[in-house]
Design a protein around this motif. Structure first.
Motif, PDB file in Angstrom:
ATOM      1  N   LEU A 194       3.604  10.149  -9.628  1.00 14.06           N
ATOM      2  CA  LEU A 194       2.878  10.456 -10.867  1.00 14.06           C
ATOM      3  C   LEU A 194       2.170  11.807 -10.753  1.00 14.06           C
ATOM      4  N   GLN A 195       1.599  12.095  -9.598  1.00 16.53           N
ATOM      5  CA  GLN A 195       0.916  13.376  -9.401  1.00 16.53           C
ATOM      6  C   GLN A 195       1.862  14.558  -9.583  1.00 16.53           C
ATOM      7  N   THR A 196       3.094  14.404  -9.131  1.00 21.09           N
ATOM      8  CA  THR A 196       4.059  15.506  -9.191  1.00 21.09           C
ATOM      9  C   THR A 196       5.037  15.367 -10.346  1.00 21.09           C
ATOM     10  N   VAL A 221       0.411  -5.642 -10.458  1.00 26.38           N
ATOM     11  CA  VAL A 221      -0.414  -4.787  -9.601  1.00 26.38           C
ATOM     12  C   VAL A 221      -1.200  -3.838 -10.494  1.00 26.38           C
ATOM     13  N   GLN A 222      -2.454  -3.603 -10.117  1.00 25.80           N
ATOM     14  CA  GLN A 222      -3.291  -2.619 -10.812  1.00 25.80           C
ATOM     15  C   GLN A 222      -3.651  -1.527  -9.818  1.00 25.80           C
ATOM     16  N   LEU A 223      -3.252  -0.329 -10.143  1.00 24.78           N
ATOM     17  CA  LEU A 223      -3.575   0.842  -9.327  1.00 24.78           C
ATOM     18  C   LEU A 223      -4.775   1.518  -9.966  1.00 24.78           C
ATOM     19  N   HIS A 224      -5.937   1.422  -9.313  1.00 18.44           N
ATOM     20  CA  HIS A 224      -7.170   2.010  -9.838  1.00 18.44           C
ATOM     21  C   HIS A 224      -7.264   3.449  -9.333  1.00 18.44           C
ATOM     22  N   LEU A 225      -7.307   4.383 -10.277  1.00 17.85           N
ATOM     23  CA  LEU A 225      -7.348   5.810  -9.948  1.00 17.85           C
ATOM     24  C   LEU A 225      -8.613   6.441 -10.504  1.00 17.85           C
ATOM     25  N   SER A 226      -8.926   7.607  -9.987  1.00 20.83           N
ATOM     26  CA  SER A 226      -9.995   8.434 -10.543  1.00 20.83           C
ATOM     27  C   SER A 226      -9.458   9.837 -10.729  1.00 20.83           C
ATOM     28  N   SER A 227      -9.917  10.458 -11.805  1.00 23.96           N
ATOM     29  CA  SER A 227      -9.536  11.848 -12.039  1.00 23.96           C
ATOM     30  C   SER A 227     -10.483  12.749 -11.256  1.00 23.96           C
ATOM     31  N   ALA A 228     -10.211  14.020 -11.271  1.00 16.47           N
ATOM     32  CA  ALA A 228     -11.045  14.978 -10.535  1.00 16.47           C
ATOM     33  C   ALA A 228     -12.484  14.969 -11.027  1.00 16.47           C
ATOM     34  N   ILE A 229     -12.691  14.667 -12.311  1.00 18.28           N
ATOM     35  CA  ILE A 229     -14.055  14.640 -12.849  1.00 18.28           C
ATOM     36  C   ILE A 229     -14.703  13.263 -12.697  1.00 18.28           C
ATOM     37  N   GLY A 230     -14.011  12.350 -12.024  1.00 16.22           N
ATOM     38  CA  GLY A 230     -14.579  11.039 -11.736  1.00 16.22           C
ATOM     39  C   GLY A 230     -14.288   9.971 -12.764  1.00 16.22           C
ATOM     40  N   MET A 231     -13.477  10.275 -13.784  1.00 16.09           N
ATOM     41  CA  MET A 231     -13.153   9.297 -14.809  1.00 16.09           C
ATOM     42  C   MET A 231     -12.205   8.246 -14.212  1.00 16.09           C
ATOM     43  N   PRO A 232     -12.610   6.971 -14.166  1.00 11.97           N
ATOM     44  CA  PRO A 232     -11.728   5.936 -13.622  1.00 11.97           C
ATOM     45  C   PRO A 232     -10.692   5.503 -14.665  1.00 11.97           C
ATOM     46  N   PRO A 278      -2.290  15.916 -10.695  1.00 15.36           N
ATOM     47  CA  PRO A 278      -2.337  16.353  -9.296  1.00 15.36           C
ATOM     48  C   PRO A 278      -3.706  16.169  -8.632  1.00 15.36           C
ATOM     49  N   ALA A 279      -4.768  16.102  -9.428  1.00 13.96           N
ATOM     50  CA  ALA A 279      -6.113  15.983  -8.858  1.00 13.96           C
ATOM     51  C   ALA A 279      -6.612  14.544  -8.806  1.00 13.96           C
ATOM     52  N   THR A 280      -5.779  13.574  -9.180  1.00 10.05           N
ATOM     53  CA  THR A 280      -6.222  12.178  -9.148  1.00 10.05           C
ATOM     54  C   THR A 280      -6.179  11.631  -7.722  1.00 10.05           C
ATOM     55  N   TYR A 281      -6.934  10.575  -7.509  1.00 11.47           N
ATOM     56  CA  TYR A 281      -6.912   9.918  -6.205  1.00 11.47           C
ATOM     57  C   TYR A 281      -7.045   8.414  -6.391  1.00 11.47           C
ATOM     58  N   GLU A 284       0.830  -1.208   0.000  1.00  3.80           N
ATOM     59  CA  GLU A 284       0.000   0.000   0.000  1.00  3.80           C
ATOM     60  C   GLU A 284       0.865   1.259   0.000  1.00  3.80           C
ATOM     61  N   LEU A 285       1.957   1.224   0.769  1.00  2.91           N
ATOM     62  CA  LEU A 285       2.857   2.375   0.814  1.00  2.91           C
ATOM     63  C   LEU A 285       3.566   2.558  -0.524  1.00  2.91           C
ATOM     64  N   LEU A 286       3.964   1.462  -1.145  1.00  6.77           N
ATOM     65  CA  LEU A 286       4.632   1.551  -2.443  1.00  6.77           C
ATOM     66  C   LEU A 286       3.703   2.152  -3.501  1.00  6.77           C
ATOM     67  N   THR A 287       2.441   1.721  -3.508  1.00  9.92           N
ATOM     68  CA  THR A 287       1.496   2.273  -4.486  1.00  9.92           C
ATOM     69  C   THR A 287       1.208   3.741  -4.186  1.00  9.92           C
ATOM     70  N   LEU A 288       1.153   4.104  -2.914  1.00  9.18           N
ATOM     71  CA  LEU A 288       0.954   5.510  -2.554  1.00  9.18           C
ATOM     72  C   LEU A 288       2.129   6.358  -3.028  1.00  9.18           C
ATOM     73  N   LEU A 289       3.351   5.867  -2.830  1.00 10.49           N
ATOM     74  CA  LEU A 289       4.534   6.599  -3.297  1.00 10.49           C
ATOM     75  C   LEU A 289       4.538   6.745  -4.811  1.00 10.49           C
ATOM     76  N   LEU A 290       4.150   5.678  -5.522  1.00  7.31           N
ATOM     77  CA  LEU A 290       4.086   5.747  -6.982  1.00  7.31           C
ATOM     78  C   LEU A 290       3.023   6.751  -7.425  1.00  7.31           C
ATOM     79  N   HIS A 291       1.869   6.723  -6.783  1.00  2.00           N
ATOM     80  CA  HIS A 291       0.812   7.669  -7.130  1.00  2.00           C
ATOM     81  C   HIS A 291       1.266   9.110  -6.897  1.00  2.00           C
ATOM     82  N   GLN A 292       1.904   9.372  -5.775  1.00  2.00           N
ATOM     83  CA  GLN A 292       2.388  10.730  -5.490  1.00  2.00           C
ATOM     84  C   GLN A 292       3.443  11.159  -6.503  1.00  2.00           C
TER      85      GLN A 292
END
Length: 193
Positions: free
Chosen positions: A69-71, A156-167, A133-136, A59-67
């Motif tokens: 990508l955001q930056t 591993v599949q990291l499922h994200l959503s954009s700010a407008i809700g697009m998965p 930056p607005a993905t979660y 979970e921490l590794l995916t969080l670091l990867l997501h951050q």
């Protein structure tokens, strides 16, 4: 003359007090920078943790990867890629197909491929009008295996959503070795987007 001796004695006493005060101040000032620069034990632990490759939880590794990508900051995850030590251990403990694959794929190749893939995922996301930056994170799915202490590679599949809700999803591989997780290429967005 007596008066002069009293003044001389008073002046010598005052000078002695000033010298004592100056010595105390000098000692205090000399010790102050050392005390101010001495890190607390938690800071030392964080520094040591950041020097290690990989992380203890997926979970921490995916969080670091997501951050990262955001930056758009590859350096934030580069230390968590499989290094030479992890590579050698995977060669030693991995299954025959893993060893065969790794024979032609060096740790440097893995790093360069993951870095290239990272840039492509960021660019492909922008082409899909993803505001990074607005993905979660919505969810993380992976194929778990029971061999927790051997070299294991799984997708591993990291499922994200954009700010407008697009998965959308980001796919990558992870190596689990001795209770730590390491990033492996390829990193990509699925082609169906």
């Amino acid at each position: 003359m007596k008066r002069h001796n009293v003044q001389a004695t008073a002046t010598a006493g005052t000078m002695l007090k000033y010298k004592s005060v100056l010595k105390i101040l000098a000692l205090a000032l000399a010790a102050a920078p050392a005390a101010a620069q001495e890190p607390d034990s938690l800071a030392v632990q964080r520094q040591e943790y950041n020097k290690q490759a990989g992380v203890e939880k997926l979970e921490l590794l995916t969080l670091l990867l997501h951050q990262a990508l955001q930056t758009n900051n590859f350096d934030a995850v580069s230390q968590h890629l499989a290094n030479k030590y992890v590579y050698d251990k995977m060669m030693q403990l991995g299954t025959a197909p893993v060893r065969e694959t790794l024979l032609l794929y060096t740790p440097t190749d893995m790093l360069l491929d993951f870095q290239r893939d990272f840039g492509k995922v960021v660019q492909d996301g922008v082409l899909l009008e993803v505001n990074w930056p607005a993905t979660y994170i919505r969810e993380v799915t992976f194929a778990d295996t029971p061999a927790a202490h051997n070299a294991v590679i799984f997708p591993v599949q990291l499922h994200l959503s954009s700010a407008i809700g697009m998965p959308f999803q980001v796919h990558f591989n992870v190596a689990r070795l001795d209770g730590r997780y390491y990033l492996l290429p390829p990193l990509r967005l699925p082609e169906e987007y």
